[in-house]
Write an enzyme that holds these catalytic residues in place. Structure first.
Site, PDB file in Angstrom:
ATOM      1  CG  HIS A  84      17.886  35.898  24.352  1.00  0.00           C
ATOM      2  ND1 HIS A  84      18.582  36.530  25.347  1.00  0.00           N
ATOM      3  CD2 HIS A  84      18.213  36.515  23.188  1.00  0.00           C
ATOM      4  CE1 HIS A  84      19.300  37.503  24.798  1.00  0.00           C
ATOM      5  NE2 HIS A  84      19.098  37.516  23.499  1.00  0.00           N
TER       6      HIS A  84
ATOM      7  CG  ASP B 173      18.484  35.737  15.296  1.00  0.00           C
ATOM      8  OD1 ASP B 173      18.544  36.822  14.704  1.00  0.00           O
ATOM      9  OD2 ASP B 173      19.386  35.278  16.003  1.00  0.00           O
TER      10      ASP B 173
HETATM   11  N1  ACO Z   1      15.669  24.622  21.390  1.00  0.00           N
HETATM   12  C1  ACO Z   1      15.535  23.572  22.245  1.00  0.00           C
HETATM   13  N2  ACO Z   1      16.023  23.587  23.510  1.00  0.00           N
HETATM   14  C2  ACO Z   1      16.669  24.692  23.899  1.00  0.00           C
HETATM   15  C3  ACO Z   1      16.820  25.815  23.058  1.00  0.00           C
HETATM   16  C4  ACO Z   1      16.292  25.735  21.757  1.00  0.00           C
HETATM   17  N3  ACO Z   1      16.430  26.761  20.901  1.00  0.00           N
HETATM   18  N4  ACO Z   1      17.517  26.763  23.712  1.00  0.00           N
HETATM   19  C5  ACO Z   1      17.791  26.267  24.925  1.00  0.00           C
HETATM   20  N5  ACO Z   1      17.275  25.018  25.038  1.00  0.00           N
HETATM   21  C6  ACO Z   1      17.348  24.140  26.204  1.00  0.00           C
HETATM   22  C7  ACO Z   1      18.701  23.414  26.222  1.00  0.00           C
HETATM   23  O1  ACO Z   1      18.664  22.206  25.526  1.00  0.00           O
HETATM   24  C8  ACO Z   1      18.898  23.246  27.713  1.00  0.00           C
HETATM   25  O2  ACO Z   1      18.080  22.183  28.136  1.00  0.00           O
HETATM   26  P1  ACO Z   1      18.527  21.222  29.349  1.00  0.00           P
HETATM   27  O3  ACO Z   1      18.605  22.096  30.551  1.00  0.00           O
HETATM   28  O4  ACO Z   1      17.442  20.199  29.438  1.00  0.00           O
HETATM   29  O5  ACO Z   1      19.854  20.646  28.950  1.00  0.00           O
HETATM   30  C9  ACO Z   1      18.321  24.526  28.324  1.00  0.00           C
HETATM   31  O6  ACO Z   1      17.333  24.967  27.369  1.00  0.00           O
HETATM   32  C10 ACO Z   1      19.360  25.621  28.510  1.00  0.00           C
HETATM   33  O7  ACO Z   1      20.048  25.785  27.262  1.00  0.00           O
HETATM   34  P2  ACO Z   1      21.392  26.599  27.091  1.00  0.00           P
HETATM   35  O8  ACO Z   1      21.921  26.380  25.709  1.00  0.00           O
HETATM   36  O9  ACO Z   1      22.300  26.309  28.247  1.00  0.00           O
HETATM   37  O10 ACO Z   1      20.846  28.078  27.256  1.00  0.00           O
HETATM   38  P3  ACO Z   1      21.670  29.388  26.985  1.00  0.00           P
HETATM   39  O11 ACO Z   1      21.025  30.455  27.757  1.00  0.00           O
HETATM   40  O12 ACO Z   1      23.129  29.180  27.182  1.00  0.00           O
HETATM   41  O13 ACO Z   1      21.458  29.549  25.408  1.00  0.00           O
HETATM   42  C11 ACO Z   1      20.944  30.295  23.272  1.00  0.00           C
HETATM   43  C12 ACO Z   1      20.868  30.613  24.777  1.00  0.00           C
HETATM   44  C13 ACO Z   1      22.413  30.104  22.848  1.00  0.00           C
HETATM   45  C14 ACO Z   1      20.342  31.472  22.511  1.00  0.00           C
HETATM   46  C15 ACO Z   1      20.129  29.009  22.992  1.00  0.00           C
HETATM   47  O14 ACO Z   1      18.798  29.195  23.388  1.00  0.00           O
HETATM   48  C16 ACO Z   1      20.196  28.595  21.532  1.00  0.00           C
HETATM   49  O15 ACO Z   1      21.173  27.991  21.112  1.00  0.00           O
HETATM   50  N6  ACO Z   1      19.143  28.930  20.726  1.00  0.00           N
HETATM   51  C17 ACO Z   1      19.114  28.578  19.316  1.00  0.00           C
HETATM   52  C18 ACO Z   1      20.001  29.499  18.498  1.00  0.00           C
HETATM   53  C19 ACO Z   1      19.447  30.892  18.413  1.00  0.00           C
HETATM   54  O16 ACO Z   1      18.275  31.105  18.126  1.00  0.00           O
HETATM   55  N7  ACO Z   1      20.325  31.880  18.633  1.00  0.00           N
HETATM   56  C20 ACO Z   1      19.965  33.303  18.532  1.00  0.00           C
HETATM   57  C21 ACO Z   1      19.974  33.964  19.869  1.00  0.00           C
HETATM   58  S1  ACO Z   1      19.524  35.676  19.746  1.00  0.00           S
HETATM   59  C22 ACO Z   1      20.964  36.436  19.232  1.00  0.00           C
HETATM   60  O17 ACO Z   1      22.058  36.041  19.487  1.00  0.00           O
HETATM   61  C23 ACO Z   1      20.805  37.651  18.397  1.00  0.00           C
END
Ligand code: ACO
Length: 388
Positions: free
Chosen positions: A265, A319
């Site tokens: 998140h 979620d």
């Molecule tokens: N699984 C594995 N790795 C992850 C995850 C995950 N769920 N989330 C983030 N990371 C890692 C990324 O690969 C990245 O790694 P790196 O630095 O080695 O490249 C690092 O963490 C940062 O990731 P970002 O995507 O830049 O983080 P951001 O803060 O932009 O993303 C988000 C947040 C979109 C929620 C992301 O965690 C994600 O896509 N999660 C899965 C989808 C999800 O569960 N969404 C629901 C969110 S809650 C809501 O909207 C109600």
């Protein structure tokens, strides 16, 4: 300002850029604390009802007994939707997504209540009541209409959440299931400036009507990067199939840089407090109505993923457990996001009111990357070919 100096201010996705003052919701992502109007989410989810929390979010204080009774009575009175809205929904393709049906029907309310007196407190109160009352009715109506059935009319003897489950399933829900659903609505009601709430505030800033504000927020919530991850969590758990497969799944996903659904998140570096409460609600549901085998997979995944991804601050988000609760409640998978909208409308309306209280139209700038000014040429003189 030159492009060079605006480039310094540029943050893709506005990450970390404050765009408003707000007194509605506070998140401490390092400690895992979330509060609405200063009240911890844990207390609200344990002791309040969704309508009480909606009142708190929108008007800033918990209601008195009389205020809550009046609000509940008004919402109950406005639950029905016009037969013309239902007829319009009957023309929607049954294969369409329920979020598209909801966005269209929410927008259509603006046609029925077209007086745009957003500066009049009575108009604001009436619009809040109508939207909170009618959105669940419209979600349930489309579910029946797409199955070729007639929508079920709201029942005045049922409270807000019980009535929604009744309209959806044609069965009066078990009181414990209805209370658990009501607590889920509390947990999803507000979360500061997420994409759909920002969208609501941008739309509100043009002084348009609140039905357009909510319709634009519904459209934003519908996207897979925002509202839809709990559907994907269930699909992922089913794909993993059993706790023994969790480690292999995780290692492969991490090596391929795939995201684990329901994890991570932008705001939290620890487990999302709503995920902790939802996990408890899932356990309550399973204790009463029988276990979902996918729960063991979910717990094994949480254990393994937390040790592999925890050092990066990636833990379960809201979620991760909600889909398991909704499935046990008998809610179809593609209604998870519309159910999110039923709840989040409270937060959107709170932000609508707050935006109107100190409005300035949103009009950000851009860094232009196109052509310099050039001379127009007649059609017959043009030789440059561009694929459309
Ligand atoms: N699984 C594995 N790795 C992850 C995850 C995950 N769920 N989330 C983030 N990371 C890692 C990324 O690969 C990245 O790694 P790196 O630095 O080695 O490249 C690092 O963490 C940062 O990731 P970002 O995507 O830049 O983080 P951001 O803060 O932009 O993303 C988000 C947040 C979109 C929620 C992301 O965690 C994600 O896509 N999660 C899965 C989808 C999800 O569960 N969404 C629901 C969110 S809650 C809501 O909207 C109600």
């Amino acid at each position: 300002m030159s492009n060079e100096s605006t480039e310094i201010l540029f943050r893709p996705g506005l990450e970390g850029v404050p765009v408003t003052h707000s007194a509605i919701c506070d998140i401490d992502g390092n400690q895992g604390n979330l509060s609405y109007r200063g009240y911890p989410i844990e207390d609200l989810a344990a002791h309040s009802t969704f309508l009480e929390v909606a009142y708190l979010l929108i008007w800033g204080e918990l209601p008195t007994q009389q205020q809550l009774r009046d609000f509940e009575a008004e919402v109950q009175m406005h639950r029905r939707v016009s037969f013309r809205v239902r007829d319009m929904m009957k023309c929607f393709p049954a294969t369409g997504h329920p979020m598209d049906a909801l966005q269209s029907s929410a927008a259509s309310l603006g046609l029925f209540y077209s007086r745009r007196a957003i500066d009049k407190p009575q108009y604001v109160y009436d619009a809040v009541v109508r939207l909170i009352a009618k959105i669940p009715t419209m979600v349930a109506a489309f579910q029946l209409i797409r199955k070729g059935q007639d929508p079920i009319q709201p029942r005045d003897d049922l409270a807000y959440s019980a009535n929604f489950l009744y309209m959806l399933t044609d069965r009066e829900p078990d009181p414990i299931a209805a209370r658990i659903f009501d607590r889920c609505l509390i947990l999803h009601a507000e979360h500061s400036l997420n994409a759909s709430t920002f969208s609501a505030r941008v739309t509100a800033s043009t002084l348009t009507d609140p039905y357009a504000v909510v319709a634009s927020a519904v459209g934003t919530l519908a996207g897979p990067l925002h509202g839809g991850a709990n559907e994907d969590v269930l699909a992922m758990l089913e794909q993993i199939e059993s706790p023994e497969n969790v480690l292999d799944y995780l290692e492969e996903a991490i090596s391929k840089k795939s995201k684990i659904m329901g994890f991570g998140h932008r705001e939290y570096r620890v487990k999302d407090p709503r995920a902790t409460i939802l996990q408890g609600l899932a356990e309550e549901m399973f204790a009463r109505f029988g276990k979902d085998d996918m729960y063991d997979v979910a717990r094994a995944l949480e254990d393994e993923a937390s040790s592999l991804l925890g050092p990066k601050g990636i833990y379960p988000n809201v979620d991760f457990y909600s889909g398991l609760v909704y499935r046990k409640l008998g809610i179809p998978r593609d209604l998870f996001t519309p159910v999110f909208a039923i709840s989040r409308v409270a937060g959107w309306l709170a932000h609508w009111r707050e935006q109107l209280g100190a409005n300035r139209i949103f009009r950000p700038s851009q860094i232009y990357t196109g052509k310099d000014m050039r001379a127009w040429s007649p059609l017959e003189d043009r030789s440059i070919q561009v694929d459309p």
